[in-house]
Design an enzyme around this catalytic site. Structure first.
Site, PDB file in Angstrom:
ATOM      1  N   ARG A   1       3.555   4.030  -9.996  1.00 47.62           N
ATOM      2  CA  ARG A   1       4.718   3.182  -9.740  1.00 47.62           C
ATOM      3  C   ARG A   1       5.952   3.605 -10.541  1.00 47.62           C
ATOM      4  O   ARG A   1       7.077   3.314 -10.131  1.00 47.62           O
ATOM      5  CB  ARG A   1       4.378   1.716 -10.011  1.00 47.62           C
ATOM      6  CG  ARG A   1       3.520   1.099  -8.908  1.00 47.62           C
ATOM      7  CD  ARG A   1       3.212  -0.353  -9.146  1.00 47.62           C
ATOM      8  NE  ARG A   1       2.461  -0.912  -8.016  1.00 47.62           N
ATOM      9  CZ  ARG A   1       1.741  -2.021  -8.065  1.00 47.62           C
ATOM     10  NH1 ARG A   1       1.657  -2.693  -9.204  1.00 47.62           N
ATOM     11  NH2 ARG A   1       1.109  -2.460  -7.009  1.00 47.62           N
TER      12      ARG A   1
ATOM     13  N   ARG B   1      -7.943   5.554  -8.399  1.00 47.20           N
ATOM     14  CA  ARG B   1      -7.679   4.723  -9.584  1.00 47.20           C
ATOM     15  C   ARG B   1      -8.812   4.860 -10.608  1.00 47.20           C
ATOM     16  O   ARG B   1      -9.978   5.068 -10.254  1.00 47.20           O
ATOM     17  CB  ARG B   1      -7.463   3.269  -9.168  1.00 47.20           C
ATOM     18  CG  ARG B   1      -6.217   3.117  -8.295  1.00 47.20           C
ATOM     19  CD  ARG B   1      -5.985   1.700  -7.842  1.00 47.20           C
ATOM     20  NE  ARG B   1      -5.644   0.826  -8.961  1.00 47.20           N
ATOM     21  CZ  ARG B   1      -5.370  -0.476  -8.828  1.00 47.20           C
ATOM     22  NH1 ARG B   1      -5.433  -1.031  -7.625  1.00 47.20           N
ATOM     23  NH2 ARG B   1      -5.060  -1.205  -9.870  1.00 47.20           N
TER      24      ARG B   1
ATOM     25  N   ARG C   1     -11.338 -14.580  -8.031  1.00 44.79           N
ATOM     26  CA  ARG C   1     -12.292 -15.181  -8.971  1.00 44.79           C
ATOM     27  C   ARG C   1     -12.915 -16.455  -8.418  1.00 44.79           C
ATOM     28  O   ARG C   1     -14.079 -16.750  -8.716  1.00 44.79           O
ATOM     29  CB  ARG C   1     -11.592 -15.434 -10.313  1.00 44.79           C
ATOM     30  CG  ARG C   1     -11.279 -14.131 -11.074  1.00 44.79           C
ATOM     31  CD  ARG C   1     -10.184 -14.349 -12.118  1.00 44.79           C
ATOM     32  NE  ARG C   1      -9.963 -13.172 -12.950  1.00 44.79           N
ATOM     33  CZ  ARG C   1      -9.242 -12.117 -12.590  1.00 44.79           C
ATOM     34  NH1 ARG C   1      -8.676 -12.077 -11.388  1.00 44.79           N
ATOM     35  NH2 ARG C   1      -9.073 -11.096 -13.423  1.00 44.79           N
TER      36      ARG C   1
ATOM     37  N   ASP D   1       2.782  -6.350 -12.832  1.00 42.83           N
ATOM     38  CA  ASP D   1       2.938  -6.223 -11.380  1.00 42.83           C
ATOM     39  C   ASP D   1       4.379  -6.428 -10.933  1.00 42.83           C
ATOM     40  O   ASP D   1       4.746  -6.041  -9.820  1.00 42.83           O
ATOM     41  CB  ASP D   1       2.036  -7.221 -10.657  1.00 42.83           C
ATOM     42  CG  ASP D   1       0.576  -6.796 -10.669  1.00 42.83           C
ATOM     43  OD1 ASP D   1       0.310  -5.584 -10.802  1.00 42.83           O
ATOM     44  OD2 ASP D   1      -0.297  -7.670 -10.557  1.00 42.83           O
TER      45      ASP D   1
ATOM     46  N   LYS E   1      -1.639   2.459 -10.906  1.00 38.33           N
ATOM     47  CA  LYS E   1      -1.748   1.340  -9.978  1.00 38.33           C
ATOM     48  C   LYS E   1      -1.971   1.899  -8.564  1.00 38.33           C
ATOM     49  O   LYS E   1      -2.424   3.025  -8.396  1.00 38.33           O
ATOM     50  CB  LYS E   1      -0.484   0.477 -10.062  1.00 38.33           C
ATOM     51  CG  LYS E   1      -0.390  -0.341 -11.358  1.00 38.33           C
ATOM     52  CD  LYS E   1      -1.426  -1.431 -11.381  1.00 38.33           C
ATOM     53  CE  LYS E   1      -1.261  -2.375 -12.539  1.00 38.33           C
ATOM     54  NZ  LYS E   1      -2.257  -3.488 -12.508  1.00 38.33           N
TER      55      LYS E   1
ATOM     56  N   GLY F   1      -8.390  -3.095  -6.449  1.00 37.21           N
ATOM     57  CA  GLY F   1      -8.938  -2.757  -7.757  1.00 37.21           C
ATOM     58  C   GLY F   1      -9.638  -3.931  -8.406  1.00 37.21           C
ATOM     59  O   GLY F   1     -10.645  -3.759  -9.106  1.00 37.21           O
TER      60      GLY F   1
ATOM     61  N   GLN G   1      -8.587  -6.751 -15.917  1.00 36.39           N
ATOM     62  CA  GLN G   1      -9.723  -6.357 -15.091  1.00 36.39           C
ATOM     63  C   GLN G   1     -10.867  -5.810 -15.937  1.00 36.39           C
ATOM     64  O   GLN G   1     -12.039  -6.117 -15.685  1.00 36.39           O
ATOM     65  CB  GLN G   1      -9.278  -5.329 -14.053  1.00 36.39           C
ATOM     66  CG  GLN G   1      -8.353  -5.904 -12.998  1.00 36.39           C
ATOM     67  CD  GLN G   1      -7.916  -4.875 -11.972  1.00 36.39           C
ATOM     68  OE1 GLN G   1      -8.356  -3.731 -11.991  1.00 36.39           O
ATOM     69  NE2 GLN G   1      -7.045  -5.277 -11.068  1.00 36.39           N
TER      70      GLN G   1
END
Length: 419
Positions: free
Chosen positions: A337, A113, A18, A306, A333, A85, A159
């Site tokens: 996962r 994704r 960002r 995460d 992801k 991503g 996101q």
């Protein structure tokens, strides 16, 4: 095993992405220190360069001269987002607000994704998307004149929220996003610090049209809590000693893993008494405790999405059973996962089971031995790397180099703090 010493893990990945995007869109020169020099952040830098922004080679002290909210131009080539991503979804929001078209591509993992989750709200604002049948990449975005939107998000995704907010920012329209659960709020904090009229009410965010520009701003990128988490997990698994992790971002939406370790019996200490660029920064001190299992659900999961593979690895050494639910997002992801973590835990001798939206792990003190398939997923490699550092465990990781996506010096740092 004893842990020792002090460590400053690399800069926060979310804030690094960002900081580059907002510096490129800013009015003037922005100095960025402490940025994460990783493959993912380099993908954002490369995409911004392809759109006409003057982004220097990444380093620990760089200056970006912004081109303004409407200064990016149509690229002459496809925008290669690598494995990132965040790059894909946030930059798609920016492109959607401009009178340009761009095609986003990525590696095999990223290409699988889901992108319809951002296409849907951005199309409702007036952009057009071309997606393959499977809903991933390559993805063509055709921006243009956007309209105001009140969006009820179906998924708790920072996101998705950020893509909508950035589209509204660049497109000069009013945006409201309502989420099913709170998610990371770095975009909101960083926009607010740059003079954008943005207000948060719980799970609701409102952005007013920008007045032609946003301010340039110097940014100190704090240490990444998701990277610090691996060493917090190591400290929790140790028999003795402590680790001091410096300058960690302790934003309330990012400390779910630390709070969970504490509730499992780990000694964890940090404070919120220093703000930088709208973000709380603190040293985090972690030491071993008597670990016990825990139950997590959708109320907590977004703040540590995460870190869940790491939590599963820590849970193999906790007394009793750990159950994680409300984490279906893990299936989309860098890898699935849930399936990957459970399969790998079983491969090394741990007791684990898949749930539709999570997993169940039963703790034990027996040695864990075997080989791990990372599927190119950096967080799987690091999570099982932490577990492999314990005496008696013998864990072979098939792709150690994939950690470069977020933490290039991980293996060296891991070796340095283990006694």
């Amino acid at each position: 095993m004893k842990v020792r010493g002090e460590l400053r893990v690399p800069g926060d990945k979310s804030i690094s992405h960002r900081s580059l995007m907002l510096a490129a869109l800013g009015d003037g020169r922005s100095r960025i220190t402490g940025i994460l020099e990783s493959a993912d952040v380099n993908s954002t830098a490369s995409v911004l360069r392809a759109l006409g922004a003057k982004i220097p080679s990444l380093g620990q002290d760089i200056t970006v001269t912004g081109v303004g909210l409407r200064g990016l131009r149509a690229p002459l080539e496809e925008l290669d987002c690598g494995n990132s991503g965040t790059t894909t979804r946030l930059m798609a929001g920016i492109v959607a607000g401009l009178p340009i078209s761009a095609t986003f591509v990525g590696d095999a993992s990223l290409s699988r994704r889901p992108m319809r989750r951002i296409a849907k709200p951005l199309e409702a604002m007036g952009a057009r998307f071309d997606l393959p049948a499977h809903g991933g990449l390559p993805m063509a975005v055709h921006g243009g004149a956007l309209k105001d939107i009140d969006w009820q998000s179906e998924v708790a995704s920072a996101q998705v929220k950020s893509a909508i907010l950035l589209a509204g920012l660049v497109g000069g329209v009013r945006v409201t996003v309502e989420e099913p659960a709170p998610t990371r709020d770095h975009t909101e904090r960083m926009l607010g610090a740059r003079g954008v009229d943005i207000v948060r009410h719980g799970t609701r965010v409102e952005l007013a049209p920008a007045h032609g520009c946003i301010a340039a701003m110097d940014t100190l990128v704090p240490a990444d809590p998701s990277s610090a988490a691996f060493f917090a997990g190591l400290g929790a698994l140790a028999d003795a000693g402590s680790l001091r992790l410096t300058e960690v971002c302790v934003n309330e939406t990012r400390t779910g893993f630390l709070e969970t370790l504490r509730s499992m019996g780990t000694a964890v200490a940090f404070t919120r008494d220093h703000l930088s660029g709208g973000e709380w920064i603190s040293p985090v001190v972690v030491g071993p405790g008597s670990l016990h299992g825990i139950r997590l659900d959708e109320a907590v999961v977004p703040s540590m999405i995460d870190e869940l593979p790491l939590l599963a690895c820590v849970a193999t050494r906790a007394e009793g059973e750990t159950v994680i639910t409300g984490a279906a997002e893990l299936r989309v992801k860098e890898s699935d996962r849930i399936a990957a973590v459970v399969a790998n835990l079983r491969a090394i001798g741990a007791e684990a089971a898949e749930l539709d939206d999570g997993m169940r792990i039963v703790g034990s003190r027996r040695p864990l031995r075997g080989s791990i398939k990372t599927h190119g997923d950096h967080r799987l490699a690091m999570s099982f790397g932490v577990l492999g550092a314990l005496p008696g465990n013998e864990i072979h990781i098939d792709d150690r180099d994939c950690v470069a996506v977020s933490y290039p010096s991980f293996w060296a740092d891991l070796a340095r703090v283990v006694g």
